[in-house]
Design an enzyme around this catalytic site. Structure first.
Site, PDB file in Angstrom:
ATOM      1  N   SER A   1     -35.921   2.112 -40.085  1.00 54.18           N
ATOM      2  CA  SER A   1     -36.208   2.179 -38.657  1.00 54.18           C
ATOM      3  C   SER A   1     -37.693   1.906 -38.453  1.00 54.18           C
ATOM      4  O   SER A   1     -38.185   0.848 -38.846  1.00 54.18           O
ATOM      5  CB  SER A   1     -35.783   3.540 -38.090  1.00 54.18           C
ATOM      6  OG  SER A   1     -35.955   3.576 -36.685  1.00 54.18           O
ATOM      7  N   THR A   2     -38.436   2.849 -37.872  1.00 55.72           N
ATOM      8  CA  THR A   2     -39.845   2.623 -37.551  1.00 55.72           C
ATOM      9  C   THR A   2     -40.635   2.241 -38.808  1.00 55.72           C
ATOM     10  O   THR A   2     -40.614   2.958 -39.801  1.00 55.72           O
ATOM     11  CB  THR A   2     -40.459   3.891 -36.935  1.00 55.72           C
ATOM     12  OG1 THR A   2     -39.622   4.341 -35.873  1.00 55.72           O
ATOM     13  CG2 THR A   2     -41.854   3.606 -36.406  1.00 55.72           C
TER      14      THR A   2
ATOM     15  N   HIS B   1     -32.940  -0.469 -37.283  1.00 53.31           N
ATOM     16  CA  HIS B   1     -32.824  -0.194 -35.852  1.00 53.31           C
ATOM     17  C   HIS B   1     -33.549  -1.277 -35.071  1.00 53.31           C
ATOM     18  O   HIS B   1     -34.787  -1.382 -35.130  1.00 53.31           O
ATOM     19  CB  HIS B   1     -33.421   1.177 -35.526  1.00 53.31           C
ATOM     20  CG  HIS B   1     -32.657   2.320 -36.114  1.00 53.31           C
ATOM     21  ND1 HIS B   1     -33.202   3.559 -36.286  1.00 53.31           N
ATOM     22  CD2 HIS B   1     -31.376   2.401 -36.574  1.00 53.31           C
ATOM     23  CE1 HIS B   1     -32.291   4.369 -36.821  1.00 53.31           C
ATOM     24  NE2 HIS B   1     -31.184   3.681 -37.020  1.00 53.31           N
TER      25      HIS B   1
ATOM     26  N   MET C   1     -37.971   6.820 -38.200  1.00 53.29           N
ATOM     27  CA  MET C   1     -38.031   8.042 -37.410  1.00 53.29           C
ATOM     28  C   MET C   1     -36.631   8.630 -37.275  1.00 53.29           C
ATOM     29  O   MET C   1     -35.660   7.904 -37.082  1.00 53.29           O
ATOM     30  CB  MET C   1     -38.625   7.719 -36.046  1.00 53.29           C
ATOM     31  CG  MET C   1     -38.752   8.864 -35.077  1.00 53.29           C
ATOM     32  SD  MET C   1     -39.742   8.383 -33.626  1.00 53.29           S
ATOM     33  CE  MET C   1     -38.839   6.958 -33.023  1.00 53.29           C
TER      34      MET C   1
ATOM     35  N   ASP D   1     -31.110   9.368 -38.987  1.00 49.98           N
ATOM     36  CA  ASP D   1     -29.934   8.504 -39.043  1.00 49.98           C
ATOM     37  C   ASP D   1     -29.664   8.053 -40.471  1.00 49.98           C
ATOM     38  O   ASP D   1     -30.541   7.501 -41.140  1.00 49.98           O
ATOM     39  CB  ASP D   1     -30.144   7.279 -38.140  1.00 49.98           C
ATOM     40  CG  ASP D   1     -28.915   6.390 -38.091  1.00 49.98           C
ATOM     41  OD1 ASP D   1     -27.792   6.929 -38.101  1.00 49.98           O
ATOM     42  OD2 ASP D   1     -29.076   5.154 -38.039  1.00 49.98           O
TER      43      ASP D   1
END
Length: 360
Positions: free
Chosen positions: A177-178, A203, A296, A299
């Site tokens: 993600s991030t 993401h 972040m 998930d």
């Protein structure tokens, strides 16, 4: 002593309407204060000196000086956490990926001019979360410039001899993600072409994933593409989950195929790493491997821990090399990681697993 002062945000956007809307939305949030707005990078440069913001929100496309050029100068002279505000267009996707490469910590798609109250509320929640996360990344930004060259310079040696298992009957699955777009590039570009199929859930919104896959394909020995419904998952290929969809690996007639699903968000994400990892667990492969990169939230952590309990190899990126140690940290806290490694050692661990069967 606990720092209770609000996060100071400077909004940089050439649109007066966007500046006013984002200011109003953020000022409603406890713990955040919009200290100023700027219509272009030249005005922003002066306000940064006088206002000393903690976080910038930055439009990707502006007159006089584009956002990416400004960002590169900012990261070189005065590194600050920056969240990009992006338009959902092919051009906006390309510039946003440039911005992430230049040092932006995250991005968010701008809501449309006719967005509903519900859409604006979701945008506000996501933006707030990204601003709060970005505010805590000042130290990581200061060291990332030193870490990135180290991660990209390490090319792992392919072990001699035949692979330890059948590449066509196992998968490598990666969640991120991030900070993940750059971490994925650093990892994938040093991997050789001879590997099991690799499936990736990053993401990312619809419209961005195809551009992201094309960029990766240009710098990797592996062939990288956006996954398509029903296509075979082949060794030597990387399949990026389409933005706004889930990717589930399935087995059909003895081979792996991609199932692209339009189901509801999971863990508030679509695509979701949890969905991909759970589908991999159901395949009951014995030599597949899972990797959790920077991101972040949590998930995929539960599903990855389940795969660990089934005996699959699980690797989590370590805290020092992660931009945000949320997702990999959640795996580690659950006891779901066989190995916790810096980014520049994950490729070697995957090769050991695939060729020697000795990464665990």
């Amino acid at each position: 002593m606990l720092d209770t002062r609000p996060i100071r945000v400077l909004i940089v956007d050439d649109s007066l309407v966007v500046r006013e809307v984002v200011t109003e939305l953020l000022d409603r949030q406890a713990g955040i204060e919009v200290v100023g707005t700027a219509a272009d990078p030249y005005e922003a440069r002066e306000l940064i000196k006088s206002l000393r913001p903690d976080v910038l929100t930055l439009d990707v496309e502006m007159p006089r000086m584009d956002g990416v050029t400004f960002l590169r100068n900012l990261m070189r002279l005065h590194p600050l956490p920056v969240v990009m505000l992006s338009s959902l267009t092919h051009e906006g996707a390309e510039v946003t990926l440039d911005a992430l490469e230049a040092g932006a910590v995250d991005f968010i798609a701008k809501p449309g001019s006719e967005s509903s109250d519900r859409t604006l509320e979701h945008f506000t929640q996501v933006l707030r979360q990204k601003v709060v996360t970005a505010a805590g990344l000042t130290r990581q930004l200061a060291t990332r410039a030193r870490q990135r060259p180290a991660s990209t310079s390490v090319t792992p040696r392919v072990p001699a001899g035949n692979p330890a298992f059948d590449f066509s009957q196992n998968l490598i699955a990666i969640g991120a993600s991030t900070g993940g777009t750059e971490a994925l590039r650093d990892l994938l570009q040093v991997l050789p072409a001879k590997l099991p199929p690799i499936i990736v859930t990053q993401h990312i919104p619809a419209g961005f994933s195809a551009r992201f896959a094309k960029r990766l394909d240009g710098c990797c020995q592996l062939q990288v593409k956006e996954a398509q419904q029903g296509e075979p998952l082949l060794p030597g290929h990387v399949y990026i989950t389409p933005g706004g969809r889930h990717l589930l690996p399935i087995r059909m007639a003895g081979e792996f195929r991609a199932q692209v699903d339009d189901g509801a968000p999971v863990n508030r994400h679509k695509p979701s790493v949890e969905v991909m990892f759970n589908a991999l667990a159901e395949l009951d492969t014995r030599r597949s491997a899972l990797v959790m990169l920077t991101g972040m939230g949590e998930d995929g952590a539960q599903a990855m821990t389940g795969c660990h309990d089934r005996g699959l190899l699980t690797i989590a990126q370590d805290q020092a090399s992660s931009l945000v140690w949320g997702m990999p940290g959640a795996v580690v806290k659950r006891g779901g990681a066989d190995r916790v490694l810096p980014l520049n050692r994950i490729a070697s661990a995957l090769l050991e697993h695939c060729y020697l069967g000795s990464a665990q």
